[in-house]
Design a protein around this motif. Structure first.
Motif, short mmCIF file in Angstrom:
data_model
loop_
_atom_site.label_atom_id
_atom_site.label_comp_id
_atom_site.label_asym_id
_atom_site.label_seq_id
_atom_site.Cartn_x
_atom_site.Cartn_y
_atom_site.Cartn_z
N LEU A 35 0.99 -1.06 0.05
CA LEU A 35 -0.14 0.01 -0.07
C LEU A 35 0.86 1.23 -0.01
O LEU A 35 0.37 2.05 -0.70
N TRP A 36 1.87 1.12 0.87
CA TRP A 36 2.91 2.46 0.79
C TRP A 36 3.59 2.65 -0.68
O TRP A 36 3.41 3.67 -1.12
N ILE A 37 3.78 1.54 -1.23
CA ILE A 37 4.62 1.49 -2.63
C ILE A 37 3.43 2.28 -3.71
O ILE A 37 3.94 3.22 -4.51
N PHE A 38 2.34 1.88 -3.38
CA PHE A 38 1.37 2.15 -4.88
C PHE A 38 0.41 3.26 -4.23
O PHE A 38 -0.09 4.15 -5.18
N THR A 39 0.11 3.66 -2.98
CA THR A 39 -0.52 4.69 -2.50
C THR A 39 0.07 5.62 -1.59
O THR A 39 -0.60 6.13 -0.61
N ALA A 40 1.29 5.78 -1.47
CA ALA A 40 2.05 6.37 -0.39
C ALA A 40 1.47 8.04 -0.33
O ALA A 40 1.14 8.56 0.69
N GLY A 41 1.40 8.62 -1.55
CA GLY A 41 0.79 10.01 -1.66
C GLY A 41 -0.52 10.05 -1.08
O GLY A 41 -0.97 11.22 -0.77
N VAL A 56 -6.35 10.76 6.05
CA VAL A 56 -7.08 12.00 5.40
C VAL A 56 -6.26 12.89 5.27
O VAL A 56 -6.31 13.51 4.11
N ALA A 57 -5.39 13.31 6.30
CA ALA A 57 -4.37 14.58 6.14
C ALA A 57 -3.36 14.13 4.72
O ALA A 57 -3.27 15.09 4.06
N MET A 58 -3.16 12.94 4.58
CA MET A 58 -2.09 12.62 3.61
C MET A 58 -2.75 12.71 2.45
O MET A 58 -2.24 13.24 1.53
N MET A 59 -3.94 12.27 2.19
CA MET A 59 -4.77 12.36 1.14
C MET A 59 -5.02 13.86 0.78
O MET A 59 -4.98 14.09 -0.84
N LEU A 60 -5.39 14.58 1.43
CA LEU A 60 -5.59 16.06 1.26
C LEU A 60 -4.36 16.84 0.74
O LEU A 60 -4.37 17.61 0.05
N THR A 61 -3.22 16.49 1.30
CA THR A 61 -2.08 17.22 0.87
C THR A 61 -1.29 16.36 -0.20
O THR A 61 -0.01 16.62 -0.24
N LEU A 62 -1.58 15.13 -0.66
CA LEU A 62 -0.80 14.19 -1.43
C LEU A 62 0.27 14.00 -0.72
O LEU A 62 1.42 14.22 -1.59
N GLY A 63 0.20 13.66 0.49
CA GLY A 63 1.46 13.02 1.20
C GLY A 63 2.27 14.20 1.50
O GLY A 63 3.43 13.88 1.53
N GLY A 64 2.00 15.36 2.01
CA GLY A 64 2.78 16.37 1.99
C GLY A 64 3.69 16.68 0.78
O GLY A 64 4.70 17.03 1.01
N LEU A 65 2.80 16.87 -0.23
CA LEU A 65 3.57 16.81 -1.49
C LEU A 65 4.86 16.07 -1.78
O LEU A 65 5.81 16.32 -2.22
N ILE A 71 8.92 10.06 4.49
CA ILE A 71 9.14 10.16 5.70
C ILE A 71 8.67 8.61 6.20
O ILE A 71 9.25 8.02 7.13
N ASP A 72 7.39 8.30 5.74
CA ASP A 72 6.79 6.98 6.16
C ASP A 72 7.61 5.81 5.89
O ASP A 72 7.38 4.77 6.27
#
Length: 112
Positions: A35-41, A56-65, A71-72
């Motif tokens: 999941l990290w490989i394919f949906t990290a952002g 949700v925060a990652m989804m809204l910010t695209l993983g903090g750009l 970092i994850d």
């Protein structure tokens, strides 16, 4: 470490129940990494591990750009371990609750 201490007071039957429930409920490292490989952002790995708010925060910010997603890469193993420890502690608590309920019903039946 605390779950090890909690497990020492469990009977063999309760330990088997714990192992059975952990097999069903624990989170897979392989699934989390895929999941990290394919949906990290999009935070897919965080949703899988039950971290809905940060997902949700990652989804809204695209993983903090991409920075947060990177970092994850270093935090994911610890998140998986913490999640599985929490699941194990929850199961142990449920087992103890069932054990107390049985003892209370046996005591109530003995008084009648």
């Amino acid at each position: 470490m605390s779950s090890l201490i909690q497990k020492q007071s469990l009977t063999g039957e309760q330990l088997q129940l714990l192992a059975s429930e952990m097999t069903k409920k624990q989170k897979s490292s392989g699934t989390a990494w895929i999941l990290w490989i394919f949906t990290a952002g999009l935070g897919g790995h965080r949703f899988y591990l039950g971290r809905i708010g940060s997902g949700v925060a990652m989804m809204l910010t695209l993983g903090g750009l991409g920075i947060w997603a990177f970092i994850d890469l270093f935090l994911l193993s610890g998140m998986i371990r913490e999640t599985n420890e929490r699941i194990e502690n929850d199961i142990i608590s449920e087992i103890r609750l069932i054990q107390k309920a049985k003892a209370n019903s046996e005591a109530a039946a003995g008084k009648v």
